[in-house]
Design a protein around this motif. Structure first.
Motif, PDB file in Angstrom:
ATOM      1  N   ASP A  25       0.799  -1.227   0.000  1.00  0.00           N
ATOM      2  CA  ASP A  25       0.000   0.000   0.000  1.00  0.00           C
ATOM      3  C   ASP A  25       0.829   1.273   0.000  1.00  0.00           C
ATOM      4  O   ASP A  25       0.285   2.364   0.134  1.00  0.00           O
ATOM      5  N   TRP A  26       2.149   1.163  -0.192  1.00  0.00           N
ATOM      6  CA  TRP A  26       2.980   2.367  -0.111  1.00  0.00           C
ATOM      7  C   TRP A  26       2.651   3.352  -1.220  1.00  0.00           C
ATOM      8  O   TRP A  26       2.767   4.557  -1.020  1.00  0.00           O
ATOM      9  N   ILE A  27       2.200   2.866  -2.356  1.00  0.00           N
ATOM     10  CA  ILE A  27       1.876   3.778  -3.465  1.00  0.00           C
ATOM     11  C   ILE A  27       0.721   4.692  -3.073  1.00  0.00           C
ATOM     12  O   ILE A  27       0.778   5.905  -3.277  1.00  0.00           O
ATOM     13  N   GLU A  28      -0.328   4.090  -2.508  1.00  0.00           N
ATOM     14  CA  GLU A  28      -1.479   4.881  -2.093  1.00  0.00           C
ATOM     15  C   GLU A  28      -1.104   5.858  -0.978  1.00  0.00           C
ATOM     16  O   GLU A  28      -1.589   6.985  -0.949  1.00  0.00           O
ATOM     17  N   LEU A  29      -0.254   5.430  -0.054  1.00  0.00           N
ATOM     18  CA  LEU A  29       0.126   6.295   1.062  1.00  0.00           C
ATOM     19  C   LEU A  29       1.037   7.443   0.627  1.00  0.00           C
ATOM     20  O   LEU A  29       0.890   8.563   1.100  1.00  0.00           O
ATOM     21  N   VAL A  30       1.964   7.165  -0.270  1.00  0.00           N
ATOM     22  CA  VAL A  30       2.920   8.197  -0.695  1.00  0.00           C
ATOM     23  C   VAL A  30       2.289   9.171  -1.686  1.00  0.00           C
ATOM     24  O   VAL A  30       2.430  10.384  -1.558  1.00  0.00           O
ATOM     25  N   PHE A  31       1.580   8.641  -2.676  1.00  0.00           N
ATOM     26  CA  PHE A  31       1.064   9.493  -3.754  1.00  0.00           C
ATOM     27  C   PHE A  31      -0.410   9.878  -3.578  1.00  0.00           C
ATOM     28  O   PHE A  31      -0.942  10.639  -4.384  1.00  0.00           O
TER      29      PHE A  31
END
Length: 71
Positions: A25-31
């Motif tokens: 889920d890092w993509i959703e959290l970062v971007f």
């Protein structure tokens, strides 16, 4: 110098694959954007692309390293 660049690319690809596999889920959290609307397919596509980048770059770095050792 080029072999170090390829080795760095291989390490970056392996790191990206590991981070995405462990923490998808890092993509959703970062971007703050969900490219696959929560299905997880974009994350696995990133893992596959990162692994392919790591394998290709490390292979090319090894070939160039051997070529430099023979010279």
């Amino acid at each position: 110098m080029r072999s170090r660049l390829k080795l760095g690319l291989a390490l970056a690809g392996a790191g990206a694959a590991a981070v995405t596999a462990v923490w998808p889920d890092w993509i959703e959290l970062v971007f703050h954007w969900s490219p696959d609307h929560g299905s997880g397919s974009a994350e696995w596509l990133i893992v596959v692309a990162a692994v392919l980048t790591a394998v290709t770059s490390s292979t090319l770095a090894a070939i160039e390293w051997r070529r430099l050792q023979d010279a």
